[in-house]
Design an enzyme around this catalytic site. Structure first.
Site, short mmCIF file in Angstrom:
data_model
loop_
_atom_site.label_atom_id
_atom_site.label_comp_id
_atom_site.label_asym_id
_atom_site.label_seq_id
_atom_site.Cartn_x
_atom_site.Cartn_y
_atom_site.Cartn_z
N HIS A 267 -43.48 -3.79 -41.41
CA HIS A 267 -43.82 -4.29 -40.07
C HIS A 267 -42.56 -4.95 -39.51
CE1 HIS A 267 -48.25 -4.04 -40.92
NE2 HIS A 267 -47.82 -4.23 -42.16
N PHE A 268 -41.90 -4.27 -38.58
CA PHE A 268 -40.65 -4.81 -38.04
C PHE A 268 -40.84 -5.48 -36.67
CE2 PHE A 268 -37.50 -2.06 -40.75
CZ PHE A 268 -37.71 -2.88 -41.84
N ASP B 107 -44.80 -3.52 -47.69
CA ASP B 107 -45.63 -4.15 -46.66
C ASP B 107 -44.90 -5.37 -46.08
OD1 ASP B 107 -47.69 -4.79 -44.94
OD2 ASP B 107 -49.05 -5.54 -46.48
O1 DOR Z 1 -50.64 -9.56 -44.97
C1 DOR Z 1 -50.57 -8.70 -44.11
N1 DOR Z 1 -49.80 -8.87 -43.01
N2 DOR Z 1 -51.26 -7.57 -44.22
C2 DOR Z 1 -51.33 -6.66 -43.23
O2 DOR Z 1 -51.98 -5.67 -43.40
C3 DOR Z 1 -50.66 -6.89 -41.96
C4 DOR Z 1 -49.53 -7.78 -42.15
C5 DOR Z 1 -48.93 -8.26 -40.85
O3 DOR Z 1 -48.70 -7.42 -39.97
O4 DOR Z 1 -48.67 -9.44 -40.73
#
Ligand code: DOR
Length: 448
Positions: A62-63, A310
């Protein structure tokens, strides 16, 4: 444009062997036990004592761009990834605005073309009402479809069962799912609010986002995939119980249902909440030591197919809130490979297994063209590591825009000494090279 890496211990396709790798115009031209200089204009790198790995392919990051760039940007995330030996990434749709149309997805591709040091692709996000957009995905150009079957950061829950069935039947690309059952989480949260009010201890996170919540959701997703024939990849498994939903009995290329495990679920367990607090609050939650052990075993036994991060940064100010207010997620791309190599030092994962799960398998699973292997004709995405060069994670050497890491204070035995992306040496011994100013990663392509 020409590089010769000499005397490396090459880790590739289940073997470790001493040899040289010759690169021209970004492509691996030759891999052999000894290659002599081809001409005078070759940059020779002596890799004596070091291991050469294919660059890692991280299938879940997630950038935060667009819209949440106070946490990370594609530029800063990709930079940290390259320093961590990750040369390609697949980024998630819970940005602002969300990546739920092809137009928005292409906007992100353009930002990455301009800013990303690493190679890149993005997933389209499925919603209760964008089936027509999903059908438009070009499978050769887009990594996959992401479904949140359980709400997490970004409110992208897909909970209409009829829509879900249609998505499973019609998605032109692999479906990657975040599986946690929403009703179970809501019920558990309410029970804890009733007991503790606003002051729920962080230790309750794996009880609220429980094993049952994970199992219910992932078993439903697997059932639906079996009924519809969809190609399903379940993201970030966190419990032992879910493992019986997956198989080691088929080679990866023949599996229609696959699973990923993330670094944090292998490194941490629920005893770490006391020291780390909300800094290790993730969705799905870090669970028990028993789960942690079972995940590692399942990875070694090929029940789990892919290792990922992740990577999900939030600022310290956001993370330092009380349980209900602190967002889930933490930054990981810079430290994933050193952490995996630490497992190697502890005798828990072989180098060959790390390469299989973090380099080869993401390429096989997503049908990524020309990457993930040290092979002639493949793109020269390569990482040199020194297994005996200890260093400690601290604020001064963290590259994430959010400026913190759940690994702060941890000492790793191994260091990434060189990262090549498309044949360009971009990172060398804790420093970016001059090439990093001008070189950019490439859009991943998919042979589908
Ligand atoms: O812990 C998490 N944070 N799990 C996710 O699926 C999304 C992510 C986030 O985008 O912060």
């Amino acid at each position: 444009m020409k590089t010769l890496i000499k005397n490396a211990k090459i880790v590739n396709e289940g073997k470790i062997f001493e040899g040289d790798v010759y690169i021209e115009h970004g492509i691996i031209v030759e891999v052999a036990s000894s290659i002599s200089m081809k001409s005078n204009d070759v940059n020779v790198i002596d890799a004596e004592g070091k291991h050469l790995l294919p660059g890692l392919i991280d299938d879940q990051v997630h950038f935060r761009e667009p819209g949440l760039t106070h946490k990370e940007t594609i530029a800063t995330g990709a930079r940290a990834a390259v320093a961590g030996g990750i040369t390609s990434f697949i980024e998630m749709p819970n940005t602002n605005p969300q990546t739920t149309t092809i137009e928005r997805l292409e906007e992100k591709m353009s930002i990455a073309e301009r800013d990303s040091l690493a190679n890149f692709s993005f997933m389209l996000g499925g919603t209760n009402d964008n089936l027509e957009e999903i059908k438009k995905i070009n499978p050769t150009q887009v990594a996959g479809l992401k479904l949140f079957l359980g709400s997490s950061t970004g409110n992208m829950l897909v909970d209409d069962e009829k829509v879900l069935e249609k998505i499973f039947k019609n998605s032109p690309v692999i479906i990657s799912a975040h599986c946690e059952d929403e009703n179970t989480i809501k019920k558990n949260t309410q029970a804890h609010v009733d007991e503790y009010g606003e002051d729920i201890p962080i230790e309750k996170h794996p009880i609220i986002r429980s094993e049952e919540a994970c199992y219910l959701s992932s078993s439903n997703a697997v059932k639906l995939a079996k009924e519809t024939g969809a190609r399903l990849h379940v993201f970030h498994l966190s419990t032992a119980k879910e493992l019986n939903l997956f198989t080691s009995k088929k080679p990866l290329k023949d599996k229609k249902i696959t699973a990923e495990v993330c670094i944090h679920h292998l490194w941490f367990n629920d005893q770490d909440y006391a020291a780390k607090g909300t800094h290790i609050k993730w969705n799905p939650a870090v669970k028990t030591k028993k789960d942690q052990k079972a995940l590692l075993k399942a990875l070694n036994d090929n029940v789990l197919d892919v290792l990922a991060t992740d990577h999900a940064p939030h600022t310290l100010e956001e993370k330092n809130n009380s349980y209900l207010k602190a967002p889930s997620g933490g930054p990981l791309v810079q430290h994933a490979l050193p952490a995996l190599l630490q497992f190697h030092h502890q005798g828990l994962l072989s180098l060959e297994k790390i390469v299989e799960k973090a380099c080869h398998n993401p390429a096989i699973l997503f049908n990524i063209s020309q990457r993930g292997f040290i092979k002639e004709g493949y793109k020269a995405d390569l990482v040199l590591v020194d297994l005996n060069s200890p260093w400690t994670v601290n604020k001064e050497n963290i590259l994430y825009k959010c400026g913190w890491s759940p690994f702060e204070g941890v000492s790793f035995n191994s260091r990434i000494t060189h990262t090549f992306v498309n044949g360009n040496l971009l990172y060398n011994n804790f420093k970016f090279t001059n090439l990093a100013k001008s070189c950019r990663g490439e859009r991943l392509e998919f042979e589908r």
